[in-house]
Structures are given as structure tokens and as C-alpha cells.
Design a protein around this motif. Structure first.
Motif, short mmCIF file in Angstrom:
data_model
loop_
_atom_site.label_atom_id
_atom_site.label_comp_id
_atom_site.label_asym_id
_atom_site.label_seq_id
_atom_site.Cartn_x
_atom_site.Cartn_y
_atom_site.Cartn_z
N PHE A 6 8.75 -5.83 -79.63
CA PHE A 6 10.20 -5.68 -79.45
C PHE A 6 10.53 -6.00 -78.01
O PHE A 6 9.86 -5.58 -77.10
CB PHE A 6 10.57 -4.23 -79.76
N GLU A 8 13.58 -6.06 -75.03
CA GLU A 8 14.89 -5.53 -74.63
C GLU A 8 15.89 -6.68 -74.61
O GLU A 8 15.59 -7.74 -74.07
CB GLU A 8 14.72 -4.94 -73.22
N GLU A 51 13.60 2.87 -71.32
CA GLU A 51 12.40 3.54 -71.84
C GLU A 51 11.87 4.64 -70.91
O GLU A 51 10.96 5.38 -71.28
CB GLU A 51 11.28 2.51 -72.10
N ASP A 52 12.45 4.71 -69.73
CA ASP A 52 11.97 5.72 -68.78
C ASP A 52 12.77 7.02 -68.81
O ASP A 52 12.46 7.97 -68.09
CB ASP A 52 11.96 5.16 -67.36
N SER A 71 16.94 7.54 -76.61
CA SER A 71 15.99 7.48 -75.50
C SER A 71 14.75 8.19 -76.04
O SER A 71 14.73 8.57 -77.20
CB SER A 71 16.54 8.26 -74.29
N TYR A 72 13.74 8.36 -75.21
CA TYR A 72 12.64 9.23 -75.64
C TYR A 72 13.15 10.66 -75.64
O TYR A 72 13.94 11.05 -74.76
CB TYR A 72 11.44 9.08 -74.71
N GLY A 73 12.73 11.45 -76.62
CA GLY A 73 13.21 12.82 -76.68
C GLY A 73 12.25 13.73 -77.40
O GLY A 73 11.55 13.33 -78.32
N LEU A 95 8.95 8.94 -64.81
CA LEU A 95 9.98 9.11 -65.84
C LEU A 95 11.18 9.87 -65.30
O LEU A 95 11.05 10.71 -64.42
CB LEU A 95 9.38 9.85 -67.05
N ILE B 461 2.70 7.60 -79.21
CA ILE B 461 3.70 6.73 -78.57
C ILE B 461 4.19 7.46 -77.32
O ILE B 461 4.75 8.55 -77.41
CB ILE B 461 4.91 6.49 -79.49
N ILE B 462 3.96 6.88 -76.18
CA ILE B 462 4.30 7.62 -74.96
C ILE B 462 5.58 7.10 -74.31
O ILE B 462 5.84 5.90 -74.32
CB ILE B 462 3.12 7.64 -73.96
N PRO B 463 6.38 8.03 -73.74
CA PRO B 463 7.60 7.64 -73.04
C PRO B 463 7.26 6.62 -71.97
O PRO B 463 6.18 6.68 -71.36
CB PRO B 463 8.09 8.93 -72.40
N GLY B 464 8.16 5.71 -71.76
CA GLY B 464 7.91 4.64 -70.80
C GLY B 464 7.54 3.34 -71.50
O GLY B 464 7.47 2.29 -70.87
N THR B 465 7.28 3.41 -72.82
CA THR B 465 6.94 2.20 -73.56
C THR B 465 8.24 1.51 -73.99
O THR B 465 9.02 2.10 -74.74
CB THR B 465 6.12 2.54 -74.82
N PRO B 466 8.50 0.30 -73.53
CA PRO B 466 9.79 -0.35 -73.83
C PRO B 466 9.97 -0.57 -75.33
O PRO B 466 9.03 -0.94 -76.04
CB PRO B 466 9.69 -1.70 -73.12
N GLY B 467 11.17 -0.30 -75.78
CA GLY B 467 11.54 -0.61 -77.16
C GLY B 467 11.11 0.42 -78.19
O GLY B 467 11.43 0.29 -79.36
N LEU B 468 10.37 1.44 -77.79
CA LEU B 468 9.89 2.42 -78.77
C LEU B 468 10.56 3.78 -78.59
O LEU B 468 10.00 4.82 -78.99
CB LEU B 468 8.37 2.56 -78.70
N GLU B 469 11.76 3.80 -78.01
CA GLU B 469 12.45 5.07 -77.82
C GLU B 469 12.64 5.74 -79.18
O GLU B 469 13.06 5.10 -80.15
CB GLU B 469 13.83 4.84 -77.16
N HIS B 470 12.32 7.03 -79.24
CA HIS B 470 12.47 7.77 -80.49
C HIS B 470 12.46 9.25 -80.16
O HIS B 470 12.12 9.65 -79.05
CB HIS B 470 11.32 7.43 -81.45
N ARG B 471 12.82 10.06 -81.15
CA ARG B 471 12.91 11.50 -80.95
C ARG B 471 11.91 12.21 -81.86
O ARG B 471 11.79 11.85 -83.05
CB ARG B 471 14.31 12.01 -81.31
N ILE B 472 11.24 13.20 -81.31
CA ILE B 472 10.39 14.05 -82.15
C ILE B 472 10.75 15.50 -81.84
O ILE B 472 11.39 15.77 -80.81
CB ILE B 472 8.88 13.79 -81.92
#
Lengths: 347, 623
Positions: A6, A8, A51-52, A71-73, A95, B461-472
Motif C-alpha cells: 500500500f 500513501e 502512520e506515526d 490512525s494506529y490505536g 511515535l 503489526i506495529i505502529p509506524g508501518t505506513p498504510g497499515l493504520e488500524h485499531r485494536i
């Protein structure tokens, strides 16, 4: 795997890029909507790769926030968001870590983590939505509810004194303390930008109206007319003034703050309180305004950056210490670790 | 150094000897014991040691509460426990004698420091006025060597410019020298160790060495010492050995797993007896980039570890029972998130604060079931000090490769106990497979954070990986997408998927094997955790006596090895000794419907070989 990586989309992100696919399920009129919107509005301009960003939340209405940000969450457990966030930050200091929490989550079940995370000064941004009530459990008093609060668990009124979160954070040696309100989007955006830019734990208390279980709790501070008499908008280097025509001021005389009309002959011009974000003593006094009264009149409530003074962050010191040790002591290879210093052979 | 039999000395050959060094907290018994152990190890004996200190930091000197002891069991054959009872008791004062005489073997040797048995010493130890166990017939049938170590030390150090306090402190070296003489062990290792320790204090070094030699000479010259003992080297597998404590072995195992997985190591912990050593040990390895975090409480410690795991570290948390109780909610979160997390529980006596410095195995049920909801995870247990290394490594491997929390159970007995360890070379250790997802894994460029591989394992899947933003999060999640879901069918499906994932670990662990015996034997003894050594010793003795008893030790507890039921099946009698009221036995009975019986001991003390022998033969002979 045949998938392509993927990539951006080129170009600047917009607030929409930070909205997740999940339907937002807060009640109609909830102050949380405004906070979500302001965060999504400022994010494209922060200069951080999408992503950060990482959101960590606890439990409560506020903590659902995480699911609505693209975002990551990580939606954690009650009261522990700060602890999880501190682990994320230690693991990867690059991050941009945001903690979303409420008054119950932060100050009641999570009180211990609140004071210690602030004291340790991780570089994280903590947005505490204060609605002075437990909403997700449908209406019980919280540690910020006013004394005498009638709720489902206190039908005859609560008997305990509330915390002022600003005072508590300062007591825990916070280096960035600010207060804003859901009804003033521009003020909130300014405060959020400052919180983001600050290196260290940024604590932002956001007064947030719960229209179902505590409607109007902050009416004095949001009503167009009432608020002029009730709030002071802090600006660094500017005097503490308020009132319909900004005609009232806070003077500082004999070690005590006093409310008086500007130009009151009892005070000299020099006594007028000029806000200094880096003055911890005065910040502590500002944190006490919520419970101070002069001749029956409550002090106005300060909004804005109450205190901001950077210091070294925990993770920066952690990694600096590792580097310092490495400069005088070589990394041990695994065989050295396995053998230790004393071995013997058996033939 | 060995001189062969002296003119007056009689030599006795022994297969195994247990020495208990016992004295006041300030008498230096731990150091003496460790030096003695190191030398016996260097000279090829197999051994097992156990330090036994008071839980109070500075209990009143001279009292029984202030007694600090170090026990070493060494032999010319394999040694699996520090020993039930001792052959030799070194008692530096009356309190030490009072505490440790009851477990001296009948006819054993007492080496008593006469200076510690004066009126004051006897009175502090609460002996009745006028009574002295060295003189009142208590020791009839025993061998007593009574020496005034204080006086001999002072005499031997005349001419070395030292404060009286420093002179007195050297008396433990005099004792050690005497023991070296008695067991014909070279002093050279200890001399080197002393020189090394007091590099910048040459006077102290000389005093200690002088005292050590005087101790040897005391044995050589004093008329009362007539017997010396030979314990021949054991036939241990050839190789390079070191000494290791259980907690130390865990720290090394975690570092080895970090290296072999290529991940940074993170430990979030809160000090608690008897697990604190692991945090202390790892915090020394800053130059290896080990991140240790002393949190404000047990909950913050595990939550920080969860955050670190989420961000891509090999994350661990160490604790003991009360701490595990506090961590349970967070461990449930790690279970539903499906992230790797290693939880090390160094068990102690419970419930509540219980017996902080004593050992127990009563957290097994908690490790299996101690979370609300259906929250299965992997449970392992270490069986000896050096096995702590292997199982810590295994805990990390399984956590990472199966994206799950793993609880490793150790206990106070093996955490503080030490034994020789033929440590592996780094390149003999297996690599641990880590793959962070770096691209979308679903149709149409979508991300499925809970898409499972053939083992049922989701991607990391670790934060900082582009395009893989997700919530758990901790809310129930939809299969594959991980989005919040309250759908009833989905919930049951997810519960079963998480269970199956843990069950699948059985494909990735060794099959169970009998430690001794065969399915033809009349009784199977099943052990887990630190009881291994005592059970193994008991089984050996019983089998030597012709009893048909087999032994199975279980290191992988959840899931059990795939063939465990097949091994248990043929036995008509199964006995499960545990330092709890019967936890594994309940699980085995319910899981495999086997006629297993419990043999319980909940005293904060390990099993003795003797009580195991009695219980096993009784059960063997029962109708």
C-alpha cells in the motif's frame, strides 16, 4: 503474496483522512464530537507521518475516540491508558502518542498512573475529557463532580470534595498543563497545537458537556453571555482580565490573588497579574481558582496554557543513559552473557 | 594441595555430602558457602545450593530470627536437590545451632564456634539459663568440633594492621579453610577470588587469605580433627560449566531470546520477593540496550509491557503471586489483543502476602484460569535453576511465534537455588521467527489484522508501518477485520479461535517422555516445576530398591504435550506430588479421566526426598 504494498496517496492529507470507517456512536450533542473534529482538523498540519500517530485510550465514552481516528490505536482497559502509552513511547520514541481519557478513567481508577506518568514526563499528549460524571455506566458521580451531586449512586448527594485536575497535575510536577472547552473549537485547536508541540507529558483538561447525564455542567463557561464574567483566557505575557468589557482584573497583592476592577486605586498597576506560563508558583495558584471565592463571588476559571516548561523526557533520558553506558562499556555478545565471568571445564 | 592421608587423619570416602553453613546475618555465611560451592564445582563435583536468609533485613543479631544459612549438596554422582538434611552443620553461634540442629543427620558433624556459645549467645538464642547444647548431652552420638574461631582469627592475624572489627569479619575465611582441609579441597580458587575482590584493599585481602590458611592449618595441627572426607568428582557430561541461579537463568534466557529474535528486550516490573533479582539483573545490561522499567505498580508494569509489545519489542513482566493477581485484567487484554507478552511468576507462599520468602506452587490454577471470561494462554514451568534458562527462552519463542501471552512459573526454591550449568553456545540456540506485517493482507488492498495463518496466528503489526493504520482493543472484535463486534455468533467464533490458537501450540512443543521407568511399572509419579529434583531423586532410590515406579515431568502445562493422555492412560496408579493442595492433579483428572491422586505439601518448604519416598511407596503398595 501477490498484493502490492500500500502506498500513501501523494499530496497533503485532509481531516477526512483521519476519520476511520467506523460509525461514531456518541450521543447526539455530546461534546466528544467537537473534540474529535478539532483533532482531525489539526492533524494534517502537524508534520507527522500518518502512520506515526498512535492513540491509546482507557475505558469510558471518551475512550471510544480511538476507534474513530484513522490512525494506529489501542483501546485498553480502565485507567491504564497512560501506562500502555508509556510502554509504546519507550519502545519507539519516534511515535506521536496521544492518550484519550475521561475524569473517571484518569483520576479515579487510573489515579496512580496519572500522577506517576506525569511525574516521569514521557513525551505524550494526554487529553482528559472532563464531564464530571460517569456516563458510560449511565450516570454516577465522578471524582470531579461537585460536592452534593445527586446521581444514581448518590440519591441524597455526594459527600466528598472533587479534584481539580489542573491542581492535581501540577501537584504531580506536570510540565504542561492546559484547560480548554468543547464549545470553543478555535481555543481548543490552539491548545492542542501547543500540546503537540510541547516535548514532555502535555496534560490538557477539556471541559466536555454530557447532554444525557450532566447537561449544562459547564454552562457558565460556554454560555455566550455568562462566560465573559466567568472565564479568563490566559495569554503568556498578558494580564489576567475578564468581564463583559474586559474591565475586571486579577491583582496579586501580599501573596494572594484579588479580583478588582481595572484601575482600582487599592492596587498599583504593578500588582496586576501578568500571566507567565513558566511560573510554577503562580500556576499552582491558578489551579486553585476553581475553589476560591472572594466576597461570595467565585474566581473566574482560567483557560489556556496554565503552565509550560520543558524538561528532559523519560524516554530521552532512558536512551541517553544507554548511550552513555555504551560509550564506556562494550555490548556483550550472547556467548559472553551465557558464560558469565566464572566457568570451568569438565573433560 | 591434596596431601594424601596425614599421619593422624583417617580418610572416609563419601558419595554425597550436605554442608549447612549457618550463622548470624553478619557472619558472612552466604559468601563462605558460595566460595565452598565454587571450589567443589571447579573440582568436578555435581552440586546444588540453596541460600536461606531471614525475611527481615536486619533482624536482631544473635537471635534465631537473624540466622542466615547457606546449604550446599555436592557429590560424585548426579545431585538434583540441595538435600533434605545435612551431614555437616557449621554453627557460628547458639542461635544458628538452635535453628539448624534439628535437620542435622543422626551422627552428623557439628563445627561450632565456641565464641558464639557464651552466656550472651545462649541467652539470645533463648536457651534456658545454664543450658549449653554443646555440653549437656544433646550431641551424644554426634561428632562435635568446638573451636573458638574468634580467638584463632585474632591470633592468626596479629601483625596485619587492621581494625578489630575487620579482624572479626575474617573469621568466616578461617571456617572455610578448615572445611577445605576437611574435604581436601584446594584453596587456590578462593585465594584468587579474594585477591580479585579486594584488589584495592591489599591488607584486607591478605587478612582473608591468612585466615583461610590458618583454618587449613587448624585442621592439620589440632588434635581434635581426626577425620577427613573424599568426595570424588562426578562423571558429568564433558563441557564448559558455570554456576547459575534460577532468577539469573531467567534473565539470561530473556536476553538470549531477544538476540535470537532480533527484537529489543523490554521488562516492565515492580519489585517483589522473590522475583526482584530478574529486574535487577537485567537493569545491568544497558550496554545491550535492554530497556528495564520500574513502574509505579504491578499494573503499570504489565501495561507498559503491553504497550512495548504493541510497538514491537520482546516484552516481559516479572512478578510473584500478589503481583500476578494485580496483573490479571491486563493479561486478559493481552489475550484478546493477541500480542506477544511473557509473564514470569516466581511463586511464593500465598494467599495474600502469605510467605514472601518461602516457596510454593499454588499459582498453577491461577495461571490456567485466573482471568475473567474465556482467556486461554500458554503456561510453562521451569524445573530447576538452569532449566529456568531453557523455559524463559521457550516462553519468548512461543509468545512471539504464536502471538500470545505466556505465563512462565518458577518459584522461590529454584529462583534462589543454584547449580552448575553446562551452558549452550549462542549458535546452538534456535532462531526465533519474527515477521512484522509490512503490507496489506486482505482483498482489494485491505488490512485484516485478525487474519490467521495455518497455526491460527494473526500478524504482528506495529505502529509506524505506513498504510497499515488500524485499531485494536479489549472489546470483542469481528473475525479477521478486528472491528468492534457484539454479534453473538462472532463472539463464540472468536472465543473458539483464540482457544484453538493456544491448542495449536502443542504442535510446536516436544512430546512428553518418561523421565524414568516404563508403562509396565505399577505407579507413575507426575511432577511439574521445582519438585523435579526431589522427585527424581526419590524415584532413583526407589527403583534401586526394586520398586516399579515411573516418573514423568511436565514442563509444558498449557497446552499439554499432545501425547500426555497416551502416557498417563496405561497406568493404574498415578501420584502427583505438588507444593499446593492438589492443582495439577485436578486438571489431569478432569482432562484425562485418569485415577490420579494428590500428594500435597503446603508448608512453604520443598519436598524432602524422604517424604516423597514414603508417600510413593505407600501409594505403590496401597490396594
Amino acid at each position: 503474496m501477490m498484493q502490492l504494498a500500500f502506498t500513501e496517496p501523494a499530496g497533503k492529507l485532509s481531516p477526512k483522512d483521519f476519520a476511520s470507517s467506523q460509525e461514531v456512536k456518541w450521543c447526539r450533542g455530546c461534546g466528544d464530537y467537537s473534540i474529535l473534529k478539532q483533532v482531525q482538523t489539526i492533524f494534517p498540519d502537524l508534520g507527522v507521518a500518518k502512520e506515526d500517530f498512535v492513540f491509546i485510550s482507557g475505558i469510558g465514552c471518551s475512550s471510544r475516540f480511538t476507534y474513530y481516528m484513522d490512525s494506529y490505536g489501542l483501546h485498553g482497559i480502565h485507567g491504564r491508558a497512560l501506562s500502555i502509552a508509556s510502554g509504546v513511547k519507550m519502545a519507539n520514541p519516534e511515535l506521536s502518542v496521544w492518550v484519550i481519557s475521561g475524569d473517571g478513567d484518569s483520576l479515579s481508577i487510573g489515579g496512580n498512573h496519572f500522577i506517576h506518568t506525569i511525574r516521569k514526563n514521557f513525551d505524550i499528549n494526554m487529553l482528559m475529557f472532563n464531564n464530571q460524571i460517569y456516563s458510560l455506566t449511565k450516570g454516577q458521580y465522578s471524582p470531579t463532580s461537585e460536592k452534593g451531586k445527586v446521581t444514581k449512586t448518590t440519591p441524597f448527594g455526594s459527600v466528598e470534595e472533587p479534584f481539580d485536575p489542573v491542581a492535581l497535575a501540577l501537584g504531580a510536577q506536570a510540565r504542561f498543563v492546559a484547560r480548554t472547552i468543547d464549545s470553543d473549537p478555535k481555543h481548543m485547536r490552539d491548545v492542542l497545537l501547543r500540546a503537540h508541540g510541547f516535548r514532555g507529558t502535555s496534560f490538557v483538561e477539556i471541559y466536555q458537556n454530557c447532554p444525557i447525564f450532566n447537561d449544562g455542567a459547564f454552562e457558565l463557561f460556554s454560555d455566550k453571555h455568562a462566560k465573559k464574567e466567568q472565564i479568563i483566557l490566559l495569554e503568556h505575557g498578558k494580564p489576567l482580565v475578564f468581564g463583559d468589557a474586559q474591565q475586571m482584573g486579577i491583582y496579586f497583592q501580599n501573596g494572594r490573588p484579588r479580583i478588582a476592577p481595572l484601575g482600582d486605586p487599592q492596587f498599583s498597576e504593578d500588582d496586576l497579574w501578568i500571566h507567565d506560563e513558566t511560573d510554577r508558583v503562580k500556576a499552582v495558584i491558578l489551579g486553585m481558582f476553581s475553589r476560591m471565592v472572594q466576597d461570595g463571588r467565585p474566581f473566574p476559571r482560567p483557560f489556556g496554557i496554565i503552565f509550560a516548561q520543558e524538561g528532559e523526557t523519560y524516554e530521552a533520558m532512558l536512551y541517553a543513559q544507554i548511550e552513555a553506558v555504551r560509550s564506556r562499556k562494550a555490548k556483550m555478545d550472547l556467548d559472553q552473557i551465557l558464560s558469565g565471568t566464572k566457568t570451568w571445564n569438565i573433560q | 594441595m591434596a596431601t594424601g592421608p596425614g599421619i593422624k587423619s583417617e580418610w572416609i570416602e563419601a558419595e554425597n555430602i550436605v554442608v549447612r553453613f549457618s550463622g548470624d546475618s553478619g557472619d558472612g555465611m552466604q559468601l563462605t558457602g558460595m566460595q565452598f560451592s565454587d571450589t567443589t564445582a571447579f573440582l568436578g563435583n555435581d552440586l546444588s545450593t540453596f541460600p536461606d536468609y531471614p525475611s527481615e533485613i536486619r533482624a536482631p543479631s544473635g537471635t534465631v530470627a537473624g540466622v542466615s544459612a547457606f546449604q550446599v549438596h555436592f557429590g560424585s554422582s548426579a545431585v538434583f536437590t540441595p538435600g533434605d538434611r545435612w551431614d555437616v552443620l557449621v554453627a557460628m553461634n547458639a542461635a544458628a545451632f538452635k535453628a539448624d540442629f534439628p535437620r542435622l543427620k543422626r551422627g552428623g558433624i557439628v563445627i561450632a564456634n565456641a565464641a558464639g556459645f557464651d552466656r550472651k549467645g545462649l541467652s539470645l538464642a533463648n536457651f534456658p539459663e545454664g543450658a549449653n547444647p554443646l555440653e549437656d548431652g544433646t550431641l551424644d552420638g554426634y561428632t562435635l568440633y568446638q573451636v573458638d574461631f574468634n580467638k584463632h582469627t585474632a591470633d592468626s592475624l596479629k601483625g596485619i594492621p587492621l581494625q578489630p572489627k575487620e579482624v572479626a569479619r575474617s573469621k568466616n575465611m578461617l571456617v572455610l579453610g578448615l572445611l577445605f582441609w576437611m574435604f581436601d579441597k584446594s584453596m587456590e580458587f578462593t585465594v584468587a577470588a579474594i585477591r580479585d575482590k579486594f584488589l584495592d584493599k591489599p591488607d584486607i585481602a591478605e587478612a582473608n587469605i591468612q585466615a583461610l590458611k590458618s583454618g587449613w592449618n587448624l585442621g592439620e595441627n589440632m588434635e581434635i580433627f581426626t577425620t577427613r572426607y573424599v568426595v570424588r568428582p562426578a562423571s558429568l557430561p564433558p563441557g564448559t560449566y558455570r554456576n547459575v541461579h534460577g532468577n539469573q537463568a531467567i534473565a539470561i534466557g530473556l536476553m538470549a531470546a531477544a538476540e535470537k529474535s532480533g527484537l529489543g528486550l523490554f521488562l516492565g516490573s515492580y519489585p517483589i520477593t522473590p522475583a526482584t533479582d530478574i529486574l535487577q539483573e537485567l537493569s545491568r545490561y544497558k550496554s545491550n540496550g535492554v530497556l528495564t522499567f520500574q513502574a509505579e505498580d504491578e499494573i503499570a508494569a504489565v501495561c507498559a509491557a503491553i504497550g512495548a509489545a504493541y510497538a514491537g519489542k520482546l516484552a516481559t513482566t516479572t512478578t510473584s503471586g500478589p503481583g500476578l493477581s494485580l496483573k490479571t485484567e491486563a493479561i486478559g487484554l493481552a489475550t484478546i489483543l493477541e500480542i506477544p507478552l511473557v509473564i514470569i511468576d516466581v511463586q511464593r507462599g500465598g494467599p495474600s502476602t502469605g510467605l514472601p520468602t518461602k516457596t510454593e506452587q499454588a499459582d498453577l490454577m491461577m495461571a490456567f484460569y485466573g482471568r475473567h471470561g474465556e482467556a486461554p494462554l500458554v503456561v510453562l514451568a521451569a524445573k530447576s535453576p538452569n532449566d529456568c534458562f531453557r523455559m524463559a527462552f521457550e516462553a519468548c519463542r512461543i509468545a512471539i511465534e504464536h502471538m500470545t501471552p505466556v505465563i512462565l512459573l518458577s518459584d522461590g526454591y529454584i529462583a534462589n537455588g543454584a547449580e552448575p550449568w553446562r551452558f549452550p553456545k549462542a549458535d546452538e540456540l534456535p532462531a526465533i521467527r519474527v515477521q512484522f506485517l509490512d503490507r496489506t493482507n486482505g482483498p482489494d488492498n485491505t488490512l485484516l489484522p485478525y487474519l490467521r495463518d495455518e497455526q491460527g496466528v494473526r500478524p504482528w503489526i506495529i505502529p509506524g508501518t505506513p498504510g497499515l493504520e488500524h485499531r485494536i482493543g479489549g472489546l470483542e472484535k469481528e473475525d479477521k477485520t478486528g472491528n468492534v463486534s457484539y454479534d453473538p455468533q462472532n463472539h463464540e467464533k472468536m472465543v473458539r479461535l483464540r482457544m484453538q490458537k493456544i491448542q495449536n501450540v502443542e504442535r510446536d512443543i516436544p512430546l512428553a517422555e518418561l523421565d524414568s521407568g516404563t508403562t509396565e511399572d505399577g505407579l507413575l509419579v507426575v511432577s511439574w516445576g521445582s519438585t523435579y529434583g526431589a522427585v527424581k531423586t526419590a524415584i532413583r532410590m526407589l527403583r534401586n530398591d526394586g520398586l516399579g515406579v515411573a516418573h514423568l515431568h511436565v514442563s509444558y502445562l498449557n497446552p499439554f504435550p499432545a501425547n500426555l493422555g497416551d502416557i498417563l492412560g496405561p497406568f493404574q496408579k498415578i501420584l502427583v506430588p505438588e507444593m499446593n493442595s492438589g492443582q495439577l492433579v485436578s486438571i489431569l483428572r478432569s482432562r484425562y479421566l485418569v485415577p490420579a491422586k494428590a500428594f500435597s505439601k503446603v508448608q512453604g518448604q520443598p519436598f524432602t526426598t524422604e517424604e516423597l519416598c514414603n508417600a510413593i511407596s505407600e501409594h505403590y503398595n496401597a490396594k
